[in-house]
Design an enzyme around this catalytic site. Structure first.
Site, PDB file in Angstrom:
ATOM      1  N   SER A  38       0.827  -1.203   0.000  1.00 46.33           N
ATOM      2  CA  SER A  38       0.000   0.000   0.000  1.00 46.33           C
ATOM      3  C   SER A  38       0.866   1.261   0.000  1.00 46.33           C
ATOM      4  O   SER A  38       2.069   1.225   0.283  1.00 46.33           O
ATOM      5  CB  SER A  38      -0.924   0.000   1.224  1.00 46.33           C
ATOM      6  N   ASP A 139       4.984 -10.955   4.024  1.00 50.25           N
ATOM      7  CA  ASP A 139       4.331 -10.661   5.297  1.00 50.25           C
ATOM      8  C   ASP A 139       2.852 -10.996   5.107  1.00 50.25           C
ATOM      9  O   ASP A 139       2.128 -10.236   4.462  1.00 50.25           O
ATOM     10  CB  ASP A 139       4.512  -9.189   5.669  1.00 50.25           C
ATOM     11  N   ASN A 172       2.695 -12.810  12.421  1.00 49.90           N
ATOM     12  CA  ASN A 172       2.602 -12.718  13.875  1.00 49.90           C
ATOM     13  C   ASN A 172       2.034 -14.037  14.393  1.00 49.90           C
ATOM     14  O   ASN A 172       1.775 -14.959  13.614  1.00 49.90           O
ATOM     15  CB  ASN A 172       1.764 -11.506  14.301  1.00 49.90           C
ATOM     16  N   PHE A 174      -0.903 -14.925  15.621  1.00 53.94           N
ATOM     17  CA  PHE A 174      -2.246 -15.249  15.142  1.00 53.94           C
ATOM     18  C   PHE A 174      -2.212 -15.738  13.695  1.00 53.94           C
ATOM     19  O   PHE A 174      -2.870 -16.731  13.336  1.00 53.94           O
ATOM     20  CB  PHE A 174      -3.147 -14.021  15.269  1.00 53.94           C
ATOM     21  N   THR A 255       4.963  -0.492  11.195  1.00 51.25           N
ATOM     22  CA  THR A 255       6.119  -1.167  11.782  1.00 51.25           C
ATOM     23  C   THR A 255       6.343  -2.552  11.162  1.00 51.25           C
ATOM     24  O   THR A 255       7.484  -2.965  10.946  1.00 51.25           O
ATOM     25  CB  THR A 255       5.967  -1.297  13.305  1.00 51.25           C
ATOM     26  N   ASP A 257       5.647  -3.459   8.136  1.00 51.80           N
ATOM     27  CA  ASP A 257       6.200  -3.249   6.794  1.00 51.80           C
ATOM     28  C   ASP A 257       7.687  -2.915   6.865  1.00 51.80           C
ATOM     29  O   ASP A 257       8.477  -3.395   6.050  1.00 51.80           O
ATOM     30  CB  ASP A 257       5.433  -2.125   6.092  1.00 51.80           C
TER      31      ASP A 257
END
Length: 336
Positions: A38, A139, A172, A174, A255, A257
Site C-alpha cells: 500500500s 508478510d 505474527n 495469530f 512497523t 512493513d
C-alpha cells in the site's frame, strides 16, 4: 531456491573499521526489489515504510502501490483509490514488455482482495521462473490478537498458493496459527508451528510477535525465528532463535512493513546467520520506534496521548540507525 538468497545480486556491506558507520557499495550488478504494498500520501505504511530504508541500504526498489490513500486508516478520515487485479496486471505487462522484469527480491504485504492476491501469485511464479535465485519475502497480513481484518476467503489462498512460494515469511502469532491450524501456548508450540511453516515452503520464518511470557517480565515482547540451512551433503540443519523486545505503550502503524523490509536487507547480508540478521532488524525497529515516541510525546505534551499523525514513524530522521544499527536486542539461540 537459493539457500544463500543472493544470486547475482551483489550489494555488499563495507566498513572501514568496526566502529565506523557502515556504507553500502554496489558492485557489478544492482540488487533490485519489487515491492507490492500500500501507499499513503502522508505518513509511513506499506511502500512508504519499506522503500526509503531499502534504498538507503543500497537496494533499487520498484514499487507497485496496491492502494493509494491520503493517510493510513487509523486516522479519523481517509480517502483514496484501490488498485484492481486487472490494473496490477497492466502495470506488470508494461514492465515485462520492456524486458525489465528481472528481480532479486519480491516483497509483499497487506492485501484484502482475493483476485488481487491471486494476480500477485501469478506474477511471482513468472518472476521465479525467470530467476531461480529470486527470494520472495512475504508478510502474510491477515489479522492480530485473535481477529481477522481481511476477508476469510484469503486464508486458503495464503495457505495453498502464497506461502509455498515464499522464501522468508513474517507472520505474527495469530497469522502463524491460522496458517498451520495449531495454537501457540509455549515456546515448544512456537517451534513446532515454525517447523510446520517450513514444510509448507519458506526456508526462513520469523514470528514477529507472540503472547508468550518473556523471562524479563511484562514489559517485553517475545519474537522467534527459524531458518533451515542446506548442507553441502544435502542434509539440513536449522537455526532457531528467540528475542525479547522492549514494549512501547503506543499504537504504531507501518512497523510490520518496516520489519519485513529490514529483514530482507539483513538476511541478504547474513544469509546463513538468522541470529545476526534478526538482531539488526529488531535494533532498527527499536531505534525508529524510540525516536518516534520521543518526538510524539514532546509534541503532544505531558499527560496527553499522541495522535496518529504525531505517531507516524520517524524513518527519515532514523537514516543513520537504519544504515548502521547499534545492537540493543540480543537473540537467544534455541537450536543450531
Amino acid at each position: 531456491m537459493n539457500p544463500a538468497g543472493t544470486g547475482a545480486c551483489l550489494v555488499k556491506l563495507v566498513s572501514s573499521c568496526p566502529v565506523t558507520a557502515a556504507v553500502w557499495k554496489l558492485e557489478s550488478m544492482e540488487c533490485r526489489v519489487l515491492s507490492i504494498q500500500s501507499h499513503v500520501v502522508r505518513g509511513y505504511v506499506g511502500n512508504k515504510s519499506a522503500t526509503f530504508p531499502l534504498q538507503v541500504l543500497g537496494f533499487e526498489v520498484d514499487s507497485i502501490n496496491s492502494v493509494q490513500f491520503s493517510n493510513h486508516t487509523g486516522y479519523a478520515h481517509w480517502k483514496g483509490q484501490v488498485l484492481t487485479a486487472e490494473e496490477l496486471n497492466v502495470l506488470y505487462e508494461g514492465i515485462k514488455l520492456n524486458k525489465v522484469n528481472h528481480y532479486d527480491y519480491i516483497l509483499t504485504g497487506y492485501s484484502r482482495d482475493i483476485t488481487f492476491l491471486e494476480m500477485v501469485v501469478d506474477i511471482i511464479q513468472e518472476l521465479k521462473k525467470a530467476n531461480h535465485s529470486l527470494v520472495y519475502v512475504c508478510d502474510p497480513v491477515m489479522g492480530d490478537q485473535g481477529a481477522m481484518y481481511v476477508p476469510e476467503n484469503l486464508l486458503p489462498v495464503y495457505k495453498d498458493k502464497v506461502v509455498p512460494l515464499a522464501d522468508i515469511l513474517t507472520p505474527n502469532q495469530f497469522e502463524a496459527e491460522l496458517l498451520t491450524g495449531r495454537k501457540i501456548n509455549s515456546e515448544e508450540d512456537a517451534i513446532e508451528v515454525m517447523d510446520l511453516l517450513h514444510k509448507m515452503g519458506p526456508e526462513t520464518v520469523v514470528l514477529t510477535s507472540t503472547d508468550l511470557p518473556s523471562k524479563y517480565g511484562d514489559d517485553f515482547l517475545v519474537a522467534l525465528g527459524s531458518k533451515t540451512i542446506k548442507k553441502p551433503d544435502g542434509t539440513k540443519s536449522s537455526q532457531k532463535i528467540c528475542l525479547d523486545i522492549p514494549k512501547v505503550d503506543a499504537v504504531f502503524v507501518g512497523t510490520g512493513d518496516l520489519f519485513a523490509a529490514m529483514l530482507l536487507a539483513w538476511t541478504h547480508h547474513h544469509p546463513r546467520d538468522l541470529k545476526t540478521a534478526c538482531e539488526k532488524t529488531v535494533s532498527v525497529m527499536h531505534h525508529v520506534i524510540k525516536r518516534t515516541m520521543t518526538y510524539a510525546s514532546g509534541i503532544a505534551g505531558p499527560g496527553t496521548r499522541p495522535s496518529p499523525a504525531q505517531l507516524e514513524l520517524r524513518i527519515v530522521q532514523s537514516k543513520a540507525d537504519i544504515e548502521n544499527p547499534a545492537t540493543v536486542v540480543e537473540a537467544r539461540l534455541l537450536q543450531h
